[in-house]
Scaffold this motif. Structure first.
Motif, PDB file in Angstrom:
ATOM      1  N   GLU A  68      59.761  -8.052  23.837  1.00 51.72           N
ATOM      2  CA  GLU A  68      58.630  -7.117  23.624  1.00 51.72           C
ATOM      3  C   GLU A  68      57.399  -7.864  23.110  1.00 51.72           C
ATOM      4  OE1 GLU A  68      57.851  -3.832  24.037  1.00 51.72           O
ATOM      5  OE2 GLU A  68      59.684  -3.783  25.240  1.00 51.72           O
ATOM      6  N   SER A  93      49.558   1.987  22.174  1.00 50.40           N
ATOM      7  CA  SER A  93      50.981   2.186  21.908  1.00 50.40           C
ATOM      8  C   SER A  93      51.239   2.924  20.593  1.00 50.40           C
ATOM      9  CB  SER A  93      51.718   0.838  21.912  1.00 50.40           C
ATOM     10  OG  SER A  93      51.218   0.021  20.876  1.00 50.40           O
ATOM     11  N   HIS A  94      50.193   3.203  19.830  1.00 52.42           N
ATOM     12  CA  HIS A  94      50.386   3.909  18.558  1.00 52.42           C
ATOM     13  C   HIS A  94      49.721   5.282  18.505  1.00 52.42           C
ATOM     14  CE1 HIS A  94      51.637  -0.124  17.305  1.00 52.42           C
ATOM     15  NE2 HIS A  94      52.385   0.523  16.437  1.00 52.42           N
ATOM     16  N   VAL A  95      49.140   5.704  19.624  1.00 50.77           N
ATOM     17  CA  VAL A  95      48.469   7.012  19.636  1.00 50.77           C
ATOM     18  C   VAL A  95      49.513   8.128  19.746  1.00 50.77           C
ATOM     19  CG1 VAL A  95      46.896   8.526  20.902  1.00 50.77           C
ATOM     20  CG2 VAL A  95      46.315   6.115  20.575  1.00 50.77           C
ATOM     21  N   VAL A  96      49.572   8.968  18.728  1.00 53.72           N
ATOM     22  CA  VAL A  96      50.488  10.111  18.732  1.00 53.72           C
ATOM     23  C   VAL A  96      49.866  11.275  19.498  1.00 53.72           C
ATOM     24  CG1 VAL A  96      51.618  11.840  17.256  1.00 53.72           C
ATOM     25  CG2 VAL A  96      51.536   9.434  16.544  1.00 53.72           C
ATOM     26  N   ARG A  97      48.601  11.523  19.239  1.00 55.95           N
ATOM     27  CA  ARG A  97      47.866  12.523  20.012  1.00 55.95           C
ATOM     28  C   ARG A  97      46.378  12.175  19.974  1.00 55.95           C
ATOM     29  NH1 ARG A  97      47.870  18.063  19.255  1.00 55.95           N
ATOM     30  NH2 ARG A  97      45.610  18.240  19.253  1.00 55.95           N
ATOM     31  N   TYR A 143      49.885   6.231  14.719  1.00 54.46           N
ATOM     32  CA  TYR A 143      51.127   6.071  13.959  1.00 54.46           C
ATOM     33  C   TYR A 143      51.133   4.742  13.196  1.00 54.46           C
ATOM     34  CZ  TYR A 143      56.043   6.213  12.700  1.00 54.46           C
ATOM     35  OH  TYR A 143      57.214   6.253  11.983  1.00 54.46           O
ATOM     36  N   TYR A 154      57.073  11.362  18.545  1.00 55.47           N
ATOM     37  CA  TYR A 154      56.611   9.981  18.770  1.00 55.47           C
ATOM     38  C   TYR A 154      57.537   9.007  18.050  1.00 55.47           C
ATOM     39  CZ  TYR A 154      53.958   5.673  18.346  1.00 55.47           C
ATOM     40  OH  TYR A 154      53.595   4.362  18.383  1.00 55.47           O
ATOM     41  N   LEU A 176      45.287  10.407  16.500  1.00 58.04           N
ATOM     42  CA  LEU A 176      46.243  10.334  15.408  1.00 58.04           C
ATOM     43  C   LEU A 176      47.062   9.077  15.686  1.00 58.04           C
ATOM     44  CD1 LEU A 176      46.871  12.113  12.990  1.00 58.04           C
ATOM     45  CD2 LEU A 176      48.597  13.285  14.363  1.00 58.04           C
ATOM     46  N   PRO A 234      55.307  -8.499  14.907  1.00 57.45           N
ATOM     47  CA  PRO A 234      54.362  -8.288  16.007  1.00 57.45           C
ATOM     48  C   PRO A 234      54.445  -6.870  16.566  1.00 57.45           C
ATOM     49  CG  PRO A 234      55.422 -10.420  16.243  1.00 57.45           C
ATOM     50  CD  PRO A 234      56.112  -9.727  15.099  1.00 57.45           C
ATOM     51  N   GLY A 235      53.288  -6.348  16.951  1.00 55.85           N
ATOM     52  CA  GLY A 235      53.240  -5.022  17.557  1.00 55.85           C
ATOM     53  C   GLY A 235      53.147  -3.884  16.566  1.00 55.85           C
ATOM     54  N   MET A 236      53.241  -4.194  15.290  1.00 53.16           N
ATOM     55  CA  MET A 236      53.165  -3.139  14.275  1.00 53.16           C
ATOM     56  C   MET A 236      51.720  -2.718  14.010  1.00 53.16           C
ATOM     57  SD  MET A 236      55.610  -4.254  11.098  1.00 53.16           S
ATOM     58  CE  MET A 236      57.320  -3.715  10.995  1.00 53.16           C
ATOM     59  N   GLU A 281      54.783  16.670  16.758  1.00 53.31           N
ATOM     60  CA  GLU A 281      54.378  15.582  17.653  1.00 53.31           C
ATOM     61  C   GLU A 281      54.627  14.227  17.007  1.00 53.31           C
ATOM     62  OE1 GLU A 281      50.507  16.142  20.042  1.00 53.31           O
ATOM     63  OE2 GLU A 281      50.593  17.862  18.689  1.00 53.31           O
ATOM     64  N   ASP A 323      53.322   1.857  11.285  1.00 51.01           N
ATOM     65  CA  ASP A 323      54.679   1.313  11.157  1.00 51.01           C
ATOM     66  C   ASP A 323      54.960   0.759   9.760  1.00 51.01           C
ATOM     67  OD1 ASP A 323      55.499   1.566  13.947  1.00 51.01           O
ATOM     68  OD2 ASP A 323      54.002   0.015  14.354  1.00 51.01           O
TER      69      ASP A 323
END
Lengths: 471, 213
Positions: free
Chosen positions: A265, A12-16, A26, B200, A24, A124-126, B196, A28
């Motif tokens: 979530e 859920s945190h993959v930008v590319r 992300y 996102y 890459l 949570p989720g960060m 990108e 939080d």
């Protein structure tokens, strides 16, 4: 495809993603403190770059700050280099900004890994990063949280991302009920004793099982905190009612309709049934006893009813020499019962064990008793201003003071001895911190890692005792 | 970041496992707000007989003659040979900064602490993981042959004796290798994908607004 909690947080945190799997990722939440950030802010300035997302930053000064003399203000930091580092953080945050900053002397200042969760700034989720290896602490909230170096601090400041590769999945399953006097600290020390300080290298650890579910958030943080001592950069626990209950009403936690949406979530943040782990380690909580380290690595640990190991019984040459060197440094003879080891100082604090629950547990042991005469210094350093005030509201400071403990201002203190709190050469300490490395608590100092209960009991008796027998 | 392509240098052996970053650079030197000047305090507690403090003239301090880096035969070493789990512990990037400032360009060990390994790669210090048996053999050679040197070729991913008689291969992440060979600034590379990242971020902000603001 069933996913582990780590898989979900990662994906859920993959930008590319590059072809070789490099991603890459992300970020939080970026926690910032004074020691590992100055060179990053300087690098940003030299390259003419700006902070990508100011509201991701939560900052505080904790490593260098003194635990006495706060009435003297910033001048209370006697060491000029420490003072400069604390002031540099002030300057950097003032010029770049932050979501929130708890500077030295602020009533909410504290250890970065204590203030994040207690303010609801860790959710949570960060993905949570900080220039500090104990960032793994925040994994207790089902976060992907890990420590980074200063170059990566600069990278996150400038891009809100990190270039990273996925780790493998390791499940640590702890089932059964903990016995009286046995704590989360003992679980994690026993785990490190089992798999070694490199046992988790290359893995992300998920802690699960009935013993983990039964722990408070404080206990889960203690376990996730020491994940790095098992070699893994991050450790985590799935969301449950304990997580949600802890977060409700915290200053930066969502409210109203957003709270309901967030909770929905967060409930998804658990490994799917049947999700595949690359490795599984099982621990029976009923068999875990209070732990005490005897050497200079957290894996050099035994139960309180055992003896200091004998290097002559070790077959591997490198290990044998390591053990012999550790015993020489620690001033211990092989086969000494752990209960016969006398101590000079006691430190209750650090990002591992300085939260309100830790202080309550230690105070319950201490109440109505006196620190042994042979103990030169017993100190309690609350993890934050908020922990300190809560403890004072409950009268815990009086319990500690009446027993002969010093009651200090919050900070990292003698966990790493960057401020004035330290061991003198040869001094032996019962410490609730996370590392017993040579010189960690002061050059030549000898550290034994234990739970808050074990440290408190050691302070009273002047030597290690089995808290299971404490009456 | 300084490029790393090929390097040949004297090897110094540090024969202990689990060397932590507190040992590599003790905490009192972390108070600096600079990236340079950590070399004189590399392995400070093992290298000197007294306790070091920032601002002291290290040249005047009593050396521990038994410590390997103080032995004349290893003067000028640029490749450090170590045991398993080298660089475990804290995330301090001051550890690779100190090793580089002292003059090391590479560390060879069976395994490394992950954060240390990452930090090293970002500073042009090459952590090379070889299998235990190969590391053992190098320890033996270093002890047996004064002036023992090794040649490292990053592009070919090899460590070799200078006569070429023994060649050992090591693994490295392709992206890290590319950055090291070219001395590239990772931040600059990442910012090429700024659009990108923004996309996102916008999607995440819409889905989970409580993570922002």
């Amino acid at each position: 495809m069933q996913q582990t909690l780590y898989d979900k947080l990662w994906e859920s945190h993959v930008v590319r993603r590059e072809e070789d799997g490099t991603a890459l990722l992300y970020i939080d939440r970026h926690l910032v403190h004074e020691v590992t950030s100055p060179q990053a802010f300087e690098g940003l300035k030299l390259a003419g770059r700006k902070v990508w997302r100011i509201d991701s930053i939560v900052a505080t000064a904790d490593h260098n700050t003194p635990t006495t003399g706060w009435e003297r203000g910033v001048d209370g930091i006697d060491d000029a280099t420490s003072k400069l580092q604390v002031k540099t953080l002030d300057d950097n945050i003032r010029s770049h900004g932050a979501k929130v900053y708890f500077p030295f002397l602020d009533e909410r200042q504290g250890i970065v890994h204590v203030i994040g969760p207690e303010n609801g700034a860790t959710l949570p989720g960060m993905t949570v990063v900080c220039g500090d290896s104990h960032t793994s602490t925040h994994g207790a909230f089902a976060c992907l949280a890990f420590g980074i170096g200063t170059s990566e601090v600069e990278h996150v400041l400038a891009t809100q991302c990190l270039i990273s590769k996925k780790s493998r999945n390791l499940l640590v399953q702890v089932d059964g009920a903990l016995g009286r006097g046995v704590t989360a600290k003992d679980i994690v020390l026993a785990l490190i004793g089992r798999i070694g300080t490199a046992g988790g290298t290359g893995y992300a650890i998920e802690y699960a099982g009935s013993a983990i579910r039964a722990l408070s958030m404080e206990g889960r943080m203690t376990i996730c905190n020491m994940t790095i001592e098992a070699g893994a950069r991050c450790g985590m626990v799935a969301v449950d009612e304990t997580t949600i209950g802890y977060l409700r009403g915290r200053p930066f936690a969502p409210r109203g309709e957003q709270w309901e949406r967030a909770v929905a979530e967060w409930r998804k943040l658990a490994s799917d049934p049947g999700a595949k782990f690359d490795r599984v380690v099982k621990l029976d909580a009923r068999e875990v006893k209070p732990q005490v380290t005897w050497g200079t690595s957290p894996e050099m640990v035994v139960a309180i009813d055992e003896r200091v190991p004998d290097p002559d019984r070790e077959k591997d040459a490198t290990r044998r020499e390591g053990m012999a060197r550790a015993l020489e440094y620690m001033g211990l003879a092989p086969n000494t019962p752990m209960r016969d080891i006398r101590i000079d100082k006691v430190f209750i604090g650090s990002c591992t064990n300085s939260r309100i629950e830790d202080l309550r547990a230690a105070a319950a042991i201490v109440k109505g008793r006196r620190v042994a005469k042979s103990v030169r210094l017993a100190m309690v350093v609350p993890g934050s201003g908020q922990v300190k005030r809560q403890a004072e509201k409950e009268g815990l400071d009086r319990v500690f003071r009446d027993a002969g403990f010093e009651w200090r201002e919050p900070g990292c203190s003698m966990c790493l001895a960057m401020n004035a709190d330290r061991l003198d050469p040869g001094e032996r300490c019962a410490s609730t911190s996370n590392r017993n490395f040579e010189g960690r608590q002061g050059a030549g100092g000898r550290t034994h890692l234990v739970s808050p209960e074990m440290a408190a009991a050691a302070a009273i008796e002047g030597r290690f005792v089995d808290v299971r027998e404490w009456r | 970041m300084e490029r790393f392509t090929v390097h040949t240098g004297l090897v110094a052996p540090l024969d202990r496992a689990n060397v932590d970053t507190d040992a590599i650079i003790p905490k009192q030197f972390l108070k600096s707000i600079k990236r340079s000047g950590f070399g004189p305090n590399l392995f400070d507690a093992w290298r000197y007989r007294d306790v070091g403090e920032p601002g002291r003239d290290d040249a005047k301090r009593p050396l521990n003659p038994d410590f390997v880096l103080n032995q004349p035969r290893y003067r000028g070493a640029s490749i450090l040979l170590a045991r398993a789990n080298f660089g475990c512990g804290s995330s301090r990037e001051h550890a690779p900064w100190a090793l580089l400032d002292f003059g090391f360009r590479a560390v060879i060990a069976p395994s490394f602490g992950e954060i240390f390994q990452n930090n090293s790669l970002k500073n042009g210090l090459l952590p090379i993981a070889l299998v235990e048996r190969e590391v053992d053999a190098i320890f033996h050679d270093v002890a047996a042959f004064p002036g023992f040197r090794l040649s490292i070729d990053l592009d070919r991913q090899t460590v070799a004796t200078t006569d070429g008689a023994k060649v050992m291969r090591f693994e490295i992440d392709p992206f890290r290798k590319y950055c090291l060979l070219n001395g590239l600034d990772e931040i600059g590379l990442t910012l090429r994908h700024a659009d990108e990242i923004r996309a996102y971020e916008a999607q995440r902000r819409a889905a989970q607004p409580w993570l922002f603001g």
